[in-house]
Design a protein around this motif. Structure first.
Motif, PDB file in Angstrom:
ATOM      1  N   CYS A   1       6.651  22.432 -16.449  1.00 20.91           N
ATOM      2  CA  CYS A   1       6.781  22.396 -17.914  1.00 20.91           C
ATOM      3  C   CYS A   1       8.151  21.841 -18.315  1.00 20.91           C
ATOM      4  N   GLN A   2       9.188  22.290 -17.624  1.00 22.51           N
ATOM      5  CA  GLN A   2      10.544  21.825 -17.935  1.00 22.51           C
ATOM      6  C   GLN A   2      10.660  20.321 -17.752  1.00 22.51           C
ATOM      7  N   GLU A   3      10.203  19.832 -16.597  1.00 26.51           N
ATOM      8  CA  GLU A   3      10.347  18.409 -16.273  1.00 26.51           C
ATOM      9  C   GLU A   3       9.567  17.530 -17.250  1.00 26.51           C
ATOM     10  N   LEU A   4       8.324  17.914 -17.537  1.00 24.14           N
ATOM     11  CA  LEU A   4       7.512  17.088 -18.431  1.00 24.14           C
ATOM     12  C   LEU A   4       8.098  17.083 -19.845  1.00 24.14           C
ATOM     13  N   ALA A   5       8.572  18.234 -20.322  1.00 24.97           N
ATOM     14  CA  ALA A   5       9.148  18.291 -21.673  1.00 24.97           C
ATOM     15  C   ALA A   5      10.341  17.350 -21.799  1.00 24.97           C
TER      16      ALA A   5
ATOM     17  N   GLU B   1      -0.017  13.117 -17.562  1.00 24.74           N
ATOM     18  CA  GLU B   1       0.294  14.134 -18.574  1.00 24.74           C
ATOM     19  C   GLU B   1       1.223  13.577 -19.655  1.00 24.74           C
ATOM     20  N   PHE B   2       2.136  12.695 -19.252  1.00 30.08           N
ATOM     21  CA  PHE B   2       3.006  12.016 -20.225  1.00 30.08           C
ATOM     22  C   PHE B   2       2.172  11.193 -21.198  1.00 30.08           C
ATOM     23  N   ILE B   3       1.219  10.436 -20.659  1.00 28.20           N
ATOM     24  CA  ILE B   3       0.345   9.613 -21.505  1.00 28.20           C
ATOM     25  C   ILE B   3      -0.414  10.508 -22.486  1.00 28.20           C
ATOM     26  N   ALA B   4      -0.903  11.647 -21.988  1.00 25.11           N
ATOM     27  CA  ALA B   4      -1.643  12.593 -22.847  1.00 25.11           C
ATOM     28  C   ALA B   4      -0.750  13.100 -23.981  1.00 25.11           C
TER      29      ALA B   4
END
Length: 409
Positions: free
Chosen positions: A294-298, A337-340
């Motif tokens: 969660c941290q990395e994607l945010a 997930e970034f694209i989403a």
């Protein structure tokens, strides 16, 4: 000894919803009697036992008294003399303070069934205000049952406001807060969770960075909803509608934090808000000890979401850097997930919820084009070590140039 089904299992049966977890309360028994019947004790704070066959939790009826700050600041008293009504009165909401015996007969001393019918989330007693975690729990229930028309009762919202102003919320541990926040974000209407926290003053205590977005305008041409806070709620709503995982929902909540730092003189523009927001995203991640994914994607979504929106205009070299930033060759799922998250951001705008997002397929295609570059031919040409890395980079850039040309025809 009398055994009752309590809490969520009773509530959800009355609502006609599937019952998953069942909690049981035992009235008129001692810990010794439970052990003699083969129940296994768990936990040290109060007497809870696991059923010898089903493994379900059975708790002795108990009362509690406030003895310190925060969620853990309670002293529990369990004895055969504690009545079912005394056990139920210490619960948070009337709809969670009902019990059923083995014949299905309902015990409802605090009118939970009536509040179910009236679609109200109402506290059971003034003792509600002794536990700061209940602010988060009620907001989470509001997010869960918003689709059924549930509202927080005004007097309960007032108690939540008093709790938010008391300083008690600061006593919550990161682990307890994250457990409630993460569960709330996975409900059907997570935007309602944030809105309820805002309504009772808890958002500015727990997530001041998100609170700061409300009232901050954006250019109407790109954001017909104008308000940055309203936009964030809409993005979260879209993430739930599209059944996105927790990491995407967390990134959606935090992606625009940098807009809260823009000086009023620059409104409604938000130049470099992506970069400015990173320190805020980092501090929120650390405050709640969010899981690493969660941290990395945010952080990545915060930094690069405008790249996602401009995908079709990006130079091949910028596209190559973007793919490298996501380590797309070893971690393809994170880029997905970034694209989403970018797509949810684009859809979280008033009147644009159904608009196509061709950037998504374009980015997926770019990732595929770069990934299809094989290493073996370069090894056969004698490249190794750092030179191999540079050669691989050149070939991937060549593949991305070809991909872009193909799509610009």
């Amino acid at each position: 000894m009398q055994i009752y089904k309590v809490g969520g299992a009773v509530r959800d049966r009355l609502l006609g919803k599937p019952v998953t977890d069942i909690d049981w309360v035992v009235v008129g028994a001692t810990a010794e009697e439970m052990l003699a019947k083969g129940f296994r004790p768990v936990g040290s704070d109060f007497p809870v036992f696991l059923h010898p066959r089903s493994g379900e939790e059975y708790a002795l009826a108990r009362t509690e008294r406030k003895s310190g700050r925060g969620y853990g600041g309670f002293t529990f008293h369990a004895s055969p003399e504690v009545t079912l009504e005394e056990d139920l009165i210490r619960r948070d909401l009337t709809i969670n303070a009902m019990a059923e015996d083995d014949h299905g007969a309902l015990t409802d001393p605090y009118h939970g069934q009536q509040d179910l019918e009236n679609r109200l989330l109402r506290h059971v007693s003034p003792a509600f205000a002794e536990d700061p975690l209940r602010v988060l729990r009620v907001a989470r229930f509001a997010a869960r049952y918003a689709g059924l028309g549930f509202q927080v009762a005004p007097d309960t919202l007032e108690l939540m406001r008093q709790l938010s102003e008391s300083g008690e919320l600061e006593a919550l541990t990161p682990e307890r807060s994250w457990k409630e926040i993460s569960r709330a974000l996975m409900e059907d209407h997570p935007q309602v969770f944030i809105q309820v926290l805002r309504d009772c003053g808890a958002l500015k205590v727990l997530l001041p960075e998100v609170e700061a977005l409300f009232g901050v305008p954006q250019p109407a041409a790109h954001h017909p909803e104008i308000d940055s806070g309203v936009h964030t709620l809409s993005v979260l709503e879209q993430a739930a509608l599209h059944k996105q995982p927790l990491s995407v929902r967390w990134a959606c909540l935090l992606h625009d934090l940098g807009k809260g730092l823009t000086p009023q003189s620059e409104w409604p523009q938000h130049i470099a808000h992506e970069h400015k927001g990173l320190k805020l995203i980092k501090q929120v991640n650390e405050r709640f000890k969010a899981p690493r994914d969660c941290q990395e994607l945010a952080l990545l979504v915060g930094q690069y979401h405008t790249h996602g929106h401009r995908a079709l205009e990006l130079k091949p070299s910028t596209l190559a850097e973007l793919l490298q930033s996501f380590d797309v060759y070893r971690r393809p799922q994170r880029f997905e997930e970034f694209i989403a998250a970018c797509e949810m951001d684009a859809r979280g705008r008033l009147g644009l919820e159904e608009r196509a997002y061709p950037q998504a397929d374009y980015l997926r295609g770019a990732a595929t084009a770069a990934r299809t570059v094989a290493v073996q031919p370069l090894l056969e040409q004698g490249f190794k070590g750092p030179e191999l890395g540079e050669a691989l980079k050149r070939e991937r850039l060549k593949a991305l140039k070809a991909y872009k040309e193909q799509h610009s025809q």
